[in-house]
Design a protein around this motif. Structure first.
Motif, mmCIF file in Angstrom:
data_model
loop_
_atom_site.group_PDB
_atom_site.id
_atom_site.type_symbol
_atom_site.label_atom_id
_atom_site.label_comp_id
_atom_site.label_asym_id
_atom_site.label_seq_id
_atom_site.Cartn_x
_atom_site.Cartn_y
_atom_site.Cartn_z
ATOM 1 N N VAL A 52 -6.370 -10.169 8.674
ATOM 2 C CA VAL A 52 -6.347 -8.957 7.843
ATOM 3 C C VAL A 52 -5.007 -8.256 8.046
ATOM 4 C CG1 VAL A 52 -7.719 -7.021 7.047
ATOM 5 C CG2 VAL A 52 -8.790 -8.775 8.450
ATOM 6 N N ARG A 53 -3.975 -8.853 7.491
ATOM 7 C CA ARG A 53 -2.634 -8.293 7.598
ATOM 8 C C ARG A 53 -1.873 -8.545 6.302
ATOM 9 N NH1 ARG A 53 0.025 -10.551 12.619
ATOM 10 N NH2 ARG A 53 -2.035 -10.261 13.525
ATOM 11 N N GLN A 54 -0.825 -7.777 6.094
ATOM 12 C CA GLN A 54 -0.007 -7.826 4.869
ATOM 13 C C GLN A 54 -0.798 -7.389 3.642
ATOM 14 O OE1 GLN A 54 2.216 -7.685 6.808
ATOM 15 N NE2 GLN A 54 3.749 -9.110 6.065
ATOM 16 N N MET A 55 -1.709 -6.469 3.829
ATOM 17 C CA MET A 55 -2.534 -5.974 2.727
ATOM 18 C C MET A 55 -1.723 -5.246 1.672
ATOM 19 S SD MET A 55 -5.570 -4.627 5.234
ATOM 20 C CE MET A 55 -4.330 -4.161 6.465
ATOM 21 N N HIS A 56 -0.627 -4.604 2.090
ATOM 22 C CA HIS A 56 0.185 -3.821 1.145
ATOM 23 C C HIS A 56 0.878 -4.693 0.110
ATOM 24 C CE1 HIS A 56 2.987 -5.264 4.152
ATOM 25 N NE2 HIS A 56 4.015 -4.887 3.417
ATOM 26 N N PHE A 57 0.987 -6.004 0.375
ATOM 27 C CA PHE A 57 1.584 -6.920 -0.592
ATOM 28 C C PHE A 57 0.645 -7.226 -1.760
ATOM 29 C CE2 PHE A 57 4.550 -9.175 2.672
ATOM 30 C CZ PHE A 57 5.506 -8.182 2.495
ATOM 31 N N HIS A 58 -0.660 -7.041 -1.553
ATOM 32 C CA HIS A 58 -1.629 -7.577 -2.505
ATOM 33 C C HIS A 58 -2.642 -6.579 -3.060
ATOM 34 C CE1 HIS A 58 0.037 -11.403 -1.300
ATOM 35 N NE2 HIS A 58 -0.243 -11.128 -0.030
ATOM 36 N N PHE A 59 -2.782 -5.428 -2.440
ATOM 37 C CA PHE A 59 -3.779 -4.457 -2.877
ATOM 38 C C PHE A 59 -3.126 -3.101 -3.143
ATOM 39 C CE2 PHE A 59 -5.931 -7.503 -0.122
ATOM 40 C CZ PHE A 59 -6.973 -7.934 -0.950
ATOM 41 N N PRO A 60 -3.206 -2.601 -4.363
ATOM 42 C CA PRO A 60 -2.613 -1.286 -4.654
ATOM 43 C C PRO A 60 -3.117 -0.180 -3.737
ATOM 44 C CG PRO A 60 -3.086 -2.421 -6.710
ATOM 45 C CD PRO A 60 -3.684 -3.263 -5.610
ATOM 46 N N TRP A 61 -4.386 -0.232 -3.343
ATOM 47 C CA TRP A 61 -4.886 0.816 -2.442
ATOM 48 C C TRP A 61 -4.200 0.758 -1.080
ATOM 49 C CZ3 TRP A 61 -6.898 -0.815 2.127
ATOM 50 C CH2 TRP A 61 -7.432 -2.121 2.177
ATOM 51 N N ALA A 62 -3.925 -0.459 -0.585
ATOM 52 C CA ALA A 62 -3.250 -0.599 0.707
ATOM 53 C C ALA A 62 -1.796 -0.146 0.608
ATOM 54 C CB ALA A 62 -3.331 -2.040 1.193
ATOM 55 N N HIS A 63 -1.166 -0.463 -0.495
ATOM 56 C CA HIS A 63 0.198 0.017 -0.724
ATOM 57 C C HIS A 63 0.207 1.538 -0.808
ATOM 58 C CE1 HIS A 63 3.516 1.249 -3.484
ATOM 59 N NE2 HIS A 63 4.213 0.495 -2.646
ATOM 60 N N GLY A 64 -0.804 2.116 -1.462
ATOM 61 C CA GLY A 64 -0.891 3.562 -1.564
ATOM 62 C C GLY A 64 -1.037 4.230 -0.211
ATOM 63 N N LEU A 65 -1.828 3.627 0.667
ATOM 64 C CA LEU A 65 -1.988 4.170 2.013
ATOM 65 C C LEU A 65 -0.694 4.039 2.810
ATOM 66 C CD1 LEU A 65 -3.521 5.313 4.396
ATOM 67 C CD2 LEU A 65 -4.570 3.058 4.749
ATOM 68 N N ALA A 66 -0.073 2.874 2.749
ATOM 69 C CA ALA A 66 1.142 2.637 3.528
ATOM 70 C C ALA A 66 2.311 3.502 3.079
ATOM 71 C CB ALA A 66 1.526 1.161 3.448
ATOM 72 N N THR A 67 2.264 3.982 1.844
ATOM 73 C CA THR A 67 3.352 4.816 1.316
ATOM 74 C C THR A 67 2.889 6.245 1.065
ATOM 75 O OG1 THR A 67 2.857 4.101 -0.963
ATOM 76 C CG2 THR A 67 4.535 2.853 0.257
ATOM 77 N N HIS A 68 1.819 6.651 1.730
ATOM 78 C CA HIS A 68 1.318 8.016 1.550
ATOM 79 C C HIS A 68 2.423 9.006 1.933
ATOM 80 C CE1 HIS A 68 -1.056 11.651 2.044
ATOM 81 N NE2 HIS A 68 -2.075 11.039 1.464
ATOM 82 N N PRO A 69 2.663 10.026 1.125
ATOM 83 C CA PRO A 69 3.784 10.939 1.385
ATOM 84 C C PRO A 69 3.776 11.565 2.765
ATOM 85 C CG PRO A 69 2.932 11.289 -0.826
ATOM 86 C CD PRO A 69 1.997 10.325 -0.159
ATOM 87 N N ARG A 70 2.607 11.925 3.294
ATOM 88 C CA ARG A 70 2.586 12.563 4.610
ATOM 89 C C ARG A 70 2.870 11.559 5.728
ATOM 90 N NH1 ARG A 70 -1.251 15.679 1.887
ATOM 91 N NH2 ARG A 70 -3.012 14.362 2.472
ATOM 92 N N ILE A 71 2.492 10.307 5.527
ATOM 93 C CA ILE A 71 2.848 9.279 6.502
ATOM 94 C C ILE A 71 4.350 9.038 6.495
ATOM 95 C CG2 ILE A 71 2.606 6.830 7.081
ATOM 96 C CD1 ILE A 71 -0.279 6.976 6.132
#
Length: 261
Positions: A52-71
């Motif tokens: 369960v890794r590299q989720m941001h490459f394949h799921f818009p929700w994971a990309h959204g979490l990884a690029t959350h403005p406060r993060i």
């Protein structure tokens, strides 16, 4: 994030660790936890972290979490305004399961990248407590040269929606979940474009700012393709990423880096 940003910078630079940092509202944490648990279900119910890794490459929700403005605002305090995502990983511990724990380690040997320009954001999507196996770390001004002594460790206790930041040199690990509550953590491995890879051009995604294509292979954000296709692609990415980690451990050399500016 002026005062908060200074607190993050001071703690991170001095101790190699900063926490707790509030980044998600409760409804956001619950949403992303639901997405992670749906992904776990699609992977058989209890997948290993290496699956369960590299989720941001394949799921818009994971990309959204990884690029959350406060993060990103918090991470930029320690790495600068230009940020790359090298990896995302799901760290879930089922309730009352003594089989899942993570031994003491430093991230540096696995990265294959100059550790001075790397930081891990560990986002709690459920409360992370001593009872359910929260991360422990050994902070301190000498953490980059200190030999491991678990007696100096602190418990990185987080509420759902909070995160910690740690650098690549700090000793950390976690014990099993002995509570009736599941632990769910979403880790994001950030890089500054100043970092230099040891070999090849690893795939990364721009989270904020700009980056050159000289050192890295830049990947575009994912689009919605449906669970079946996304999960199949995830499995391939996870396998390639694990292979790269194992190669890095086998071939540790001094990392190249661009001069700081």
């Amino acid at each position: 994030m002026d005062d908060a940003g200074e607190t993050i910078r001071r703690s991170y630079r001095g101790d190699g660790l900063a926490f707790p940092i509030p980044v998600l509202k409760s409804v956001e944490a619950e949403h992303y936890r639901t997405c992670c648990e749906e992904l776990e279900a699609r992977l058989g119910g209890r997948p290993r972290t290496i699956e369960v890794r590299q989720m941001h490459f394949h799921f818009p929700w994971a990309h959204g979490l990884a690029t959350h403005p406060r993060i990103l605002a918090a991470v930029s305090q320690v790495l600068g305004s230009d940020l790359l995502i090298w990896a995302t990983e799901l760290f879930a511990k089922p309730p009352e399961d003594a089989t899942v724990s993570i031994g003491w380690h430093r991230d540096r040997p696995y990265l294959g990248i100059d550790p001075r320009w790397c930081a891990t954001a560990w986002v709690a999507l459920a409360d992370s407590t001593v009872e359910n196996g929260c991360m422990h770390a050994v902070p301190g001004a000498d953490h980059r040269t200190r030999a491991l002594d678990p007696r100096d460790a602190v418990a990185v206790v987080l509420r759902a929606g909070e995160m910690s930041l740690h650098d690549a040199e700090i000793w950390h690990g976690s014990g099993p979940n002995r509570s009736p509550r599941k632990r769910v953590g979403f880790a994001i491995r950030f890089l500054s474009p100043r970092a230099g890879p040891l070999r090849g051009r690893p795939p990364v995604m721009i989270a904020r700012g700009t980056a050159s294509r000289e050192d890295y292979r830049l990947v575009e954000p994912p689009v919605e393709v449906g669970w079946e296709s996304a999960v199949a692609a995830l499995k391939n990415s996870a396998r390639r990423h694990l292979d790269a980690l194992l190669d890095n451990v086998r071939d540790i050399r001094p990392a190249a880096s661009r001069p700081a500016t």
